[in-house]
Motif scaffolding. Structure first.
Motif, mmCIF file in Angstrom:
data_model
loop_
_atom_site.group_PDB
_atom_site.id
_atom_site.type_symbol
_atom_site.label_atom_id
_atom_site.label_comp_id
_atom_site.label_asym_id
_atom_site.label_seq_id
_atom_site.Cartn_x
_atom_site.Cartn_y
_atom_site.Cartn_z
ATOM 1 N N PRO A 33 0.806 -1.652 -0.781
ATOM 2 C CA PRO A 33 0.019 -0.110 -0.248
ATOM 3 C C PRO A 33 1.178 0.826 -0.221
ATOM 4 N N ASP A 34 2.285 1.134 0.737
ATOM 5 C CA ASP A 34 3.340 2.104 1.312
ATOM 6 C C ASP A 34 3.666 2.781 -0.257
ATOM 7 N N ALA A 35 4.291 1.780 -1.648
ATOM 8 C CA ALA A 35 4.368 1.378 -2.556
ATOM 9 C C ALA A 35 4.496 2.817 -3.615
ATOM 10 N N GLU A 36 5.327 3.543 -4.074
ATOM 11 C CA GLU A 36 5.026 4.228 -5.564
ATOM 12 C C GLU A 36 3.949 4.029 -6.771
ATOM 13 N N LYS A 37 3.485 4.365 -6.722
ATOM 14 C CA LYS A 37 1.796 3.927 -7.843
ATOM 15 C C LYS A 37 2.869 4.800 -9.039
ATOM 16 N N ALA A 38 2.444 4.063 -9.979
ATOM 17 C CA ALA A 38 2.633 3.901 -11.628
ATOM 18 C C ALA A 38 2.080 5.023 -12.146
ATOM 19 N N PRO A 39 2.359 6.274 -13.109
ATOM 20 C CA PRO A 39 1.770 7.359 -13.900
ATOM 21 C C PRO A 39 0.751 6.825 -14.139
ATOM 22 N N LYS A 40 -0.691 7.138 -13.803
ATOM 23 C CA LYS A 40 -2.179 6.707 -14.787
ATOM 24 C C LYS A 40 -1.475 7.251 -16.473
ATOM 25 N N GLY A 41 -1.662 6.950 -17.186
ATOM 26 C CA GLY A 41 -2.306 6.893 -18.950
ATOM 27 C C GLY A 41 -1.670 6.069 -19.089
ATOM 28 N N VAL A 42 -1.125 6.959 -20.784
ATOM 29 C CA VAL A 42 -0.981 6.047 -21.778
ATOM 30 C C VAL A 42 1.113 6.962 -21.998
ATOM 31 N N ARG A 43 2.053 6.648 -21.538
ATOM 32 C CA ARG A 43 3.113 7.492 -21.937
ATOM 33 C C ARG A 43 3.684 7.634 -23.509
ATOM 34 N N LYS A 44 3.436 8.655 -24.133
ATOM 35 C CA LYS A 44 4.394 8.790 -25.852
ATOM 36 C C LYS A 44 4.962 9.308 -25.893
ATOM 37 N N GLY A 45 6.156 8.520 -26.183
ATOM 38 C CA GLY A 45 7.982 9.611 -26.534
ATOM 39 C C GLY A 45 7.960 10.414 -24.938
ATOM 40 N N ASN A 46 8.475 10.968 -25.089
ATOM 41 C CA ASN A 46 8.453 12.175 -23.665
ATOM 42 C C ASN A 46 7.393 12.671 -22.667
ATOM 43 N N LYS A 47 6.542 12.276 -23.643
ATOM 44 C CA LYS A 47 5.134 12.802 -22.743
ATOM 45 C C LYS A 47 3.721 11.524 -22.176
ATOM 46 N N GLN A 48 3.446 12.447 -21.377
ATOM 47 C CA GLN A 48 2.550 11.168 -20.762
ATOM 48 C C GLN A 48 1.512 11.985 -20.865
ATOM 49 N N GLN A 49 0.299 10.485 -22.253
ATOM 50 C CA GLN A 49 -0.302 11.345 -22.327
ATOM 51 C C GLN A 49 -1.861 11.125 -20.937
ATOM 52 N N ILE A 50 -2.994 12.542 -20.279
ATOM 53 C CA ILE A 50 -3.589 12.920 -19.651
ATOM 54 C C ILE A 50 -5.219 12.952 -20.937
ATOM 55 N N SER A 51 -6.332 12.362 -19.844
ATOM 56 C CA SER A 51 -7.785 13.421 -20.192
ATOM 57 C C SER A 51 -7.998 14.627 -19.583
ATOM 58 N N LEU A 52 -8.586 14.814 -20.560
ATOM 59 C CA LEU A 52 -8.725 16.520 -19.912
ATOM 60 C C LEU A 52 -10.531 16.813 -21.020
ATOM 61 N N THR A 53 -11.118 17.844 -19.644
ATOM 62 C CA THR A 53 -12.825 17.794 -19.935
ATOM 63 C C THR A 53 -12.881 19.191 -20.358
ATOM 64 N N ILE A 54 -13.369 19.675 -21.747
ATOM 65 C CA ILE A 54 -13.203 21.604 -21.789
ATOM 66 C C ILE A 54 -14.974 21.602 -22.239
ATOM 67 N N SER A 55 -15.013 22.796 -21.525
ATOM 68 C CA SER A 55 -16.339 23.221 -22.071
ATOM 69 C C SER A 55 -16.299 23.476 -23.660
ATOM 70 N N PRO A 56 -17.422 22.839 -24.381
ATOM 71 C CA PRO A 56 -17.721 22.963 -25.837
ATOM 72 C C PRO A 56 -17.392 24.878 -26.135
ATOM 73 N N PRO A 57 -17.709 25.757 -25.110
ATOM 74 C CA PRO A 57 -17.648 27.251 -25.998
ATOM 75 C C PRO A 57 -15.726 27.472 -25.658
ATOM 76 N N LEU A 58 -15.552 26.744 -24.720
ATOM 77 C CA LEU A 58 -13.764 26.998 -24.336
ATOM 78 C C LEU A 58 -13.000 26.276 -25.292
ATOM 79 N N LEU A 59 -13.475 24.907 -25.992
ATOM 80 C CA LEU A 59 -12.885 24.069 -26.598
ATOM 81 C C LEU A 59 -12.190 24.735 -28.215
ATOM 82 N N ALA A 60 -14.211 25.822 -28.654
ATOM 83 C CA ALA A 60 -13.712 26.174 -29.968
ATOM 84 C C ALA A 60 -13.059 27.695 -29.708
#
Length: 85
Positions: free
Chosen positions: A25-52
């Motif tokens: 339980p006290d072990a380091e957790k691996a980061p969530k998401g998928v590693r792509k090259g030297n970047k980490q993929q994340i999930s992001l939610t944005i409102s439609p007007p801001l995304l536009a």
């Protein structure tokens, strides 16, 4: 009916010990998401007007949506942000 030899017992290897330790339980957790090259993929939610607006700015700059979002985050982290009352 054929006679078969019993399978030898497997000896616990270093890999299984590492797996046991990393499962603590006290072990380091691996980061969530998928590693792509030297970047980490994340999930992001944005409102439609801001995304536009982000897409509009990306088109104006000739950049991808991800590039504009990365630039905005970088500027905010490096230079700070002022939140007006």
């Amino acid at each position: 009916m054929t006679i078969t030899k019993p399978k030898p017992k497997t000896i616990q290897t270093e890999t299984s010990a590492d797996a046991f330790i990393s499962g603590a339980p006290d072990a380091e957790k691996a980061p969530k998401g998928v590693r792509k090259g030297n970047k980490q993929q994340i999930s992001l939610t944005i409102s439609p007007p801001l995304l536009a607006k982000v897409d509009e700015l990306a088109a104006k700059l000739g950049q991808s949506r991800a590039a504009v979002i990365n630039m905005a985050i970088y500027r905010m982290v490096e230079h700070g942000v002022t939140i007006e009352p």
